[in-house]
Scaffold this active site. Sequence first.
Site, PDB file in Angstrom:
ATOM      1  N   ARG A  70       0.842  -1.159   0.061  1.00 23.97           N
ATOM      2  CA  ARG A  70       0.050  -0.121   0.061  1.00 23.97           C
ATOM      3  C   ARG A  70       0.988   1.185   0.034  1.00 23.97           C
ATOM      4  NH1 ARG A  70      -1.813   0.701   4.240  1.00 23.97           N
ATOM      5  NH2 ARG A  70      -1.235  -1.111   5.547  1.00 23.97           N
ATOM      6  N   TYR A 198      -1.609  -3.425  -6.771  1.00 19.85           N
ATOM      7  CA  TYR A 198      -1.502  -4.042  -5.449  1.00 19.85           C
ATOM      8  C   TYR A 198      -2.796  -4.241  -4.727  1.00 19.85           C
ATOM      9  CZ  TYR A 198      -0.244  -5.153  -0.844  1.00 19.85           C
ATOM     10  OH  TYR A 198      -0.296  -5.937   0.588  1.00 19.85           O
ATOM     11  N   LYS A 207      -9.776  -1.999   1.806  1.00 20.65           N
ATOM     12  CA  LYS A 207      -9.366  -1.108   2.502  1.00 20.65           C
ATOM     13  C   LYS A 207     -10.127   0.313   2.235  1.00 20.65           C
ATOM     14  CE  LYS A 207      -6.189  -3.310   4.615  1.00 20.65           C
ATOM     15  NZ  LYS A 207      -6.307  -3.859   5.877  1.00 20.65           N
ATOM     16  N   HIS A 227     -10.574  -2.056  11.515  1.00 22.56           N
ATOM     17  CA  HIS A 227      -9.624  -3.029  10.932  1.00 22.56           C
ATOM     18  C   HIS A 227      -9.630  -4.144  12.098  1.00 22.56           C
ATOM     19  CE1 HIS A 227      -5.085  -3.013   9.670  1.00 22.56           C
ATOM     20  NE2 HIS A 227      -5.912  -3.961   8.910  1.00 22.56           N
ATOM     21  N   SER A 249      -1.352  -3.572  10.615  1.00 21.47           N
ATOM     22  CA  SER A 249      -1.197  -4.617   9.344  1.00 21.47           C
ATOM     23  C   SER A 249       0.172  -5.320   9.799  1.00 21.47           C
ATOM     24  CB  SER A 249      -0.726  -3.704   8.310  1.00 21.47           C
ATOM     25  OG  SER A 249      -1.766  -2.841   8.037  1.00 21.47           O
ATOM     26  N   CYS A 251       0.513  -7.764  12.165  1.00 20.48           N
ATOM     27  CA  CYS A 251       0.775  -8.088  13.781  1.00 20.48           C
ATOM     28  C   CYS A 251       0.230  -9.271  14.014  1.00 20.48           C
ATOM     29  CB  CYS A 251       0.430  -6.894  14.351  1.00 20.48           C
ATOM     30  SG  CYS A 251       1.308  -5.461  14.392  1.00 20.48           S
ATOM     31  N   ASP A 276      -9.640  -9.744   9.098  1.00 18.17           N
ATOM     32  CA  ASP A 276      -8.889  -8.048   8.591  1.00 18.17           C
ATOM     33  C   ASP A 276      -9.988  -6.917   9.048  1.00 18.17           C
ATOM     34  OD1 ASP A 276      -6.864  -6.667   7.495  1.00 18.17           O
ATOM     35  OD2 ASP A 276      -7.875  -6.356   5.787  1.00 18.17           O
ATOM     36  N   ARG A 365       1.902 -12.402  -0.774  1.00 21.85           N
ATOM     37  CA  ARG A 365       0.227 -12.688  -0.264  1.00 21.85           C
ATOM     38  C   ARG A 365      -0.348 -13.740  -0.802  1.00 21.85           C
ATOM     39  NH1 ARG A 365      -1.986  -8.489   3.556  1.00 21.85           N
ATOM     40  NH2 ARG A 365      -0.551  -7.005   3.676  1.00 21.85           N
TER      41      ARG A 365
HETATM   42  C1  OXD Z   1      -3.033  -4.701   5.602  1.00 21.77           C
HETATM   43  C2  OXD Z   1      -3.907  -5.448   4.712  1.00 21.77           C
HETATM   44  O1  OXD Z   1      -2.119  -3.974   5.019  1.00 21.77           O
HETATM   45  O2  OXD Z   1      -4.614  -6.241   5.321  1.00 21.77           O
HETATM   46  O3  OXD Z   1      -3.642  -4.187   6.351  1.00 21.77           O
HETATM   47  O4  OXD Z   1      -3.358  -5.905   3.737  1.00 21.77           O
HETATM   48 MN    MN Z   2      -5.192  -5.183   7.327  1.00 22.49          MN
END
Ligand code: OXD
Ligand code: MN
Length: 587
Positions: A70, A198, A207, A227, A249, A251, A276, A365
Site C-alpha cells: 500500500r 497491489y 481498504k 480494522h 497490519s 501483526c 481483517d 500474499r
Molecule cells: C493491511 C492488509 O495492510 O490487510 O492491513 O493488507
Molecule cells: Mn489489514
Amino acid sequence: MTTTLDALKTWVDQVEAHTQPEAVHWCTGSDEEYQDLVELMLAIGTLRKLNKKTHPGCYLHLSDPGDVARVEHLTFVCTEHEDDAGPNNLWMAPAKAHEKMDALFSGCMQGRVMYVIPYCMGPIDSPYSRCGVEITDSPYVVINMKLMTRMGSKALARIEREGTFVRGLHSTGELDPERRFIVHFPDELSIKSYGSGYGGNALLGKKCHALRIASYQARQEGWLAEHMLIVGLESPEGVVHYIACAFPSACGKTNLAMLIPPESMKGWKAWTLGDDIAWLHFDDDGKMRAVNPESGYFGVVPGTNPKTNKNAYDMIMHDAIFTNVATTADNQPWWEGKGDGSPARDWQGRDYDEANGPAAHPNSRFTVAATNNPAYTNLADAPEGVPISAIVFGGRRKRVAPLVFEAKSWEHGVLVGAGTASETTAAMVGDVGVVRRDPMAMKPFCGYNFADYWAHWLSLPSRSEHLPRIFHVNWFRQDDEGNFLWPGFGENIRVLEWMIERCEGRAGAHETPIGFLPHAADLNTNGLDIAAGTLDELLTVDTQEWRDEMKSVLEYLETYGDRLPGELKAQQKIIADALDEALARAS
Ligand code: OXD
Ligand code: MN
C-alpha cells in the site's frame, strides 16, 4: 449483460467513454468466468500455474517490483474541508482531485477490457452489508475480488433493488509510481485508484470501501467499520464468545483469527469469522453485532507454516492465488518461514540468489476464499452477524506494554485504542521497525478526522447499555537479548480465555493505574512451558515507562487540536495522575 439501474448504467457509460476500453465485461461472478480469466492471464503470462499435484488450482502472480505494498503517501481523502479529513489523512480538494484523476484516466483503457464488478460487502442478505461497483482494467483484480467478496449477479440484483452503491474506478495505468494515486471522496461514496495493481490499492472493496468510505458512512449511520479480525472461541462447555481484535497490519490478525488451541487446552475450539475487517452494528436490543464484509483472505505469506498457522498453511494448498512468493524447483510456492523445501526462483522470477535478499517478498500474499479455511463457520454468512463480547487492541511492542490488560471503562478503552502503537512492518512502503501511533489500527484506514472518530466511539454508550469490554494485548514483548517472552500463536487462547472469563465476571485481576491485569495465577498455564519469572515479566508494568508512554500519547492526541474530544484528555489525565501518585509513593 447490463443493468436496469440508470445511475449505474450512466456511470459505466461515462467511464467507458472517458477511458476508451476495447470491450466492456459485466462480471457475473460465476466459476466459469473465474476460470476464463485465469486462462486469459495464463496465456498472456500474468499468471503462472503452480504445481498441480501439490497445489491444485493454485496460481502465482508476480507484480511489478515497484508495486508491492500500500502507498499511504499517495492515498488521499478528499472532503470539502481539509479539517474533516484530519491530520491522519492526506487531503486534496475534491474538484482538484477529480481533475487530476480524470486526466490520468483519460483514454487509459485503450486496448484493454473494462471489467464491471458489482460486489456486496457483507452477507448478501444482511441489513448490515453495503454494496459497491468496481470498474477495473485488471483481470487480476477481478479474480481476487471473486475470492474476497460476494461479487457478480447477486450483488447486482441487490444494488438494483437498493439503488445505492459505492463507485470505485481503478486502472493499473502504467504502474508508474509518479502516476499513482488512491483517492477517496467520502461525500460522494466514490473512489478513484490509478497506477497500482497491489491488493490494498486495487481491490477497492477492501481498504478503500470497507474501511475508508465505510468508516465515514458508519459515523453518519451510527455504527463502526474497523480494522479488526473476528474470532469465535468455543469453551469445552460449548459456550461461544466472539472477540474483535484490532492490530496494525502484519501483526498477526490472520494468525489469531485462525488459531488452533494447543493440545493442552482440551475441548476448546476456534472459529474464524474474519481476519481483517469488522463492521460493528447494534441490534434492536443494543447488542453489538459484527459482520465481516469480506468473504476471503488476502494474507501475508511469509512465516506461514504448520506450527504458526496450520489452518492457513492447509487452506493455501489448493485454489489460492499467490502474489510475489518464490517457487521451488518443482514449481511449488515457497516463502521464508515455510519450514520446508528451498527456493529455485525468487519473487521477481529470477534464479534465486541470496545476495538479492529474501526469495519471497516480505509482503507477499495469498488470496483464498474463506470457505477454504478449516475453521470456517457458516455464521460468517449469517445476515445477523455475531454478538461481540470483547474488543481487543494491540500492537507490536518490544517493551512497555504488558501481555494483557483490561480497560476500566468504555471511555478508558477508547483512550487505550487511541494510544495503540506498533513497530512498522513490510505491509506498507517505508522504514520497518519504527514505532508509530496507530490508533485502533486505523491510521491508514480511517476516512475522516481521527478526533471526530474518537468522538464517535465515545458517543456509543448513548446507543447501547451492553457495550463489550475493551482489552489491550502485546504478544511481542522481548527480553534484553531480543527473545520473545510469550510463545504466541495457539497459546494466545490462554489470554483470550482470561478475557472471556472477565466478560463472564469469573476471572481474577488486580487494579493498576493502567487498568486491570491478571495475576500470573489468573492465566491458565496448564501444559504451557513458561518460567514463572517470564510470566511475571510479561505482566509487569514499569510505572515510569508507562508514565512516559502516557506523555507521548498526550502529545500525539494534542496534534488533533481543538477537535480532540475533552473526554479523551480527561481519561489520559486520570491515568497520568494515578501513575504520578504511584511514582511518588515509590520514591
Ligand atoms: C493491511 C492488509 O495492510 O490487510 O492491513 O493488507
Ligand atoms: Mn489489514
